[in-house]
Design a protein around this motif. Sequence first.
Motif, PDB file in Angstrom:
ATOM      1  N   LYS A   1       0.840  -1.200   0.000  1.00  0.00           N
ATOM      2  CA  LYS A   1       0.000   0.000   0.000  1.00  0.00           C
ATOM      3  C   LYS A   1       0.879   1.257   0.000  1.00  0.00           C
ATOM      4  N   ALA A   2       1.965   1.229   0.764  1.00  0.00           N
ATOM      5  CA  ALA A   2       2.873   2.372   0.800  1.00  0.00           C
ATOM      6  C   ALA A   2       3.473   2.629  -0.582  1.00  0.00           C
ATOM      7  N   GLN A   3       3.888   1.565  -1.242  1.00  0.00           N
ATOM      8  CA  GLN A   3       4.452   1.714  -2.586  1.00  0.00           C
ATOM      9  C   GLN A   3       3.424   2.334  -3.536  1.00  0.00           C
ATOM     10  N   GLN A   4       2.192   1.852  -3.481  1.00  0.00           N
ATOM     11  CA  GLN A   4       1.164   2.386  -4.385  1.00  0.00           C
ATOM     12  C   GLN A   4       0.859   3.844  -4.079  1.00  0.00           C
ATOM     13  N   LEU A   5       0.861   4.204  -2.781  1.00  0.00           N
ATOM     14  CA  LEU A   5       0.621   5.601  -2.414  1.00  0.00           C
ATOM     15  C   LEU A   5       1.700   6.511  -3.001  1.00  0.00           C
ATOM     16  N   VAL A   6       2.935   6.051  -2.958  1.00  0.00           N
ATOM     17  CA  VAL A   6       4.046   6.845  -3.500  1.00  0.00           C
ATOM     18  C   VAL A   6       3.931   6.939  -5.027  1.00  0.00           C
ATOM     19  N   LEU A   7       3.621   5.845  -5.670  1.00  0.00           N
ATOM     20  CA  LEU A   7       3.480   5.882  -7.133  1.00  0.00           C
ATOM     21  C   LEU A   7       2.327   6.792  -7.563  1.00  0.00           C
ATOM     22  N   ASP A   8       1.230   6.735  -6.829  1.00  0.00           N
ATOM     23  CA  ASP A   8       0.097   7.622  -7.140  1.00  0.00           C
ATOM     24  C   ASP A   8       0.483   9.088  -6.951  1.00  0.00           C
ATOM     25  N   ALA A   9       1.178   9.377  -5.860  1.00  0.00           N
ATOM     26  CA  ALA A   9       1.599  10.759  -5.594  1.00  0.00           C
ATOM     27  C   ALA A   9       2.578  11.234  -6.668  1.00  0.00           C
ATOM     28  N   ARG A  10       3.484  10.355  -7.045  1.00  0.00           N
ATOM     29  CA  ARG A  10       4.468  10.706  -8.082  1.00  0.00           C
ATOM     30  C   ARG A  10       3.781  11.003  -9.405  1.00  0.00           C
ATOM     31  N   THR A  11       2.736  10.244  -9.719  1.00  0.00           N
ATOM     32  CA  THR A  11       1.983  10.472 -10.952  1.00  0.00           C
ATOM     33  C   THR A  11       1.253  11.812 -10.904  1.00  0.00           C
ATOM     34  N   ARG A  12       0.652  12.137  -9.758  1.00  0.00           N
ATOM     35  CA  ARG A  12      -0.086  13.409  -9.630  1.00  0.00           C
ATOM     36  C   ARG A  12       0.858  14.594  -9.688  1.00  0.00           C
ATOM     37  N   ASP A  13       1.932  14.526  -8.875  1.00  0.00           N
ATOM     38  CA  ASP A  13       2.871  15.648  -8.761  1.00  0.00           C
ATOM     39  C   ASP A  13       4.115  15.155  -8.012  1.00  0.00           C
ATOM     40  N   PRO A  14       5.228  14.948  -8.708  1.00  0.00           N
ATOM     41  CA  PRO A  14       6.436  14.447  -8.029  1.00  0.00           C
ATOM     42  C   PRO A  14       6.869  15.306  -6.843  1.00  0.00           C
ATOM     43  N   GLN A  15       6.561  16.605  -6.884  1.00  0.00           N
ATOM     44  CA  GLN A  15       6.934  17.487  -5.770  1.00  0.00           C
ATOM     45  C   GLN A  15       6.169  17.148  -4.493  1.00  0.00           C
ATOM     46  N   SER A  16       5.030  16.498  -4.644  1.00  0.00           N
ATOM     47  CA  SER A  16       4.241  16.152  -3.451  1.00  0.00           C
ATOM     48  C   SER A  16       4.900  15.058  -2.628  1.00  0.00           C
ATOM     49  N   LEU A  17       5.897  14.382  -3.204  1.00  0.00           N
ATOM     50  CA  LEU A  17       6.577  13.321  -2.460  1.00  0.00           C
ATOM     51  C   LEU A  17       7.305  13.856  -1.231  1.00  0.00           C
ATOM     52  N   ASN A  18       7.598  15.141  -1.216  1.00  0.00           N
ATOM     53  CA  ASN A  18       8.231  15.735  -0.026  1.00  0.00           C
ATOM     54  C   ASN A  18       7.340  15.604   1.209  1.00  0.00           C
TER      55      ASN A  18
END
Length: 131
Positions: A11-28
């Motif tokens: 689930k953590a991996q998918q959350l990161v991939l989804d965030a990266r798709t929306r906006d890589p800057q949101s990964l911060n």
Amino acid sequence: MAWHSYSLDRKAQQLVLDARTRDPQSLNQAYKMRMATAYGLERFWGEHLRLQGKEQTKSEFWKQTWDSLVEVMGEAGVALPNDSVQSENTAEIQTMSDKLWQICIDDQRVALAVLTQLCDGIVWWTQRYKP
């Protein structure tokens, strides 16, 4: 009682991939999420409201993480509230906040432990996938 995998790392991996798709800057936000777990469920949940409308992709990352926590805890038999709330609606915020504060202390502790592990996984995947 048999062992049950709640797939937190997946689930953590998918959350990161989804965030990266929306906006890589949101990964911060991943590091901020991990730090916020120390302040409790109510403050973690409320963070998406602070960002709502101002930094929407970051808000969505926080909300999606909360939604995943609610799903995992539901599988474990602990119901966490997950009302749809808008940041400008004080009554909705108060209602959701009251629901969070009414969770019994044992369930709060378990939920916080799971949230901490979920956020640790998010930080780990963020370090691998951050552009």
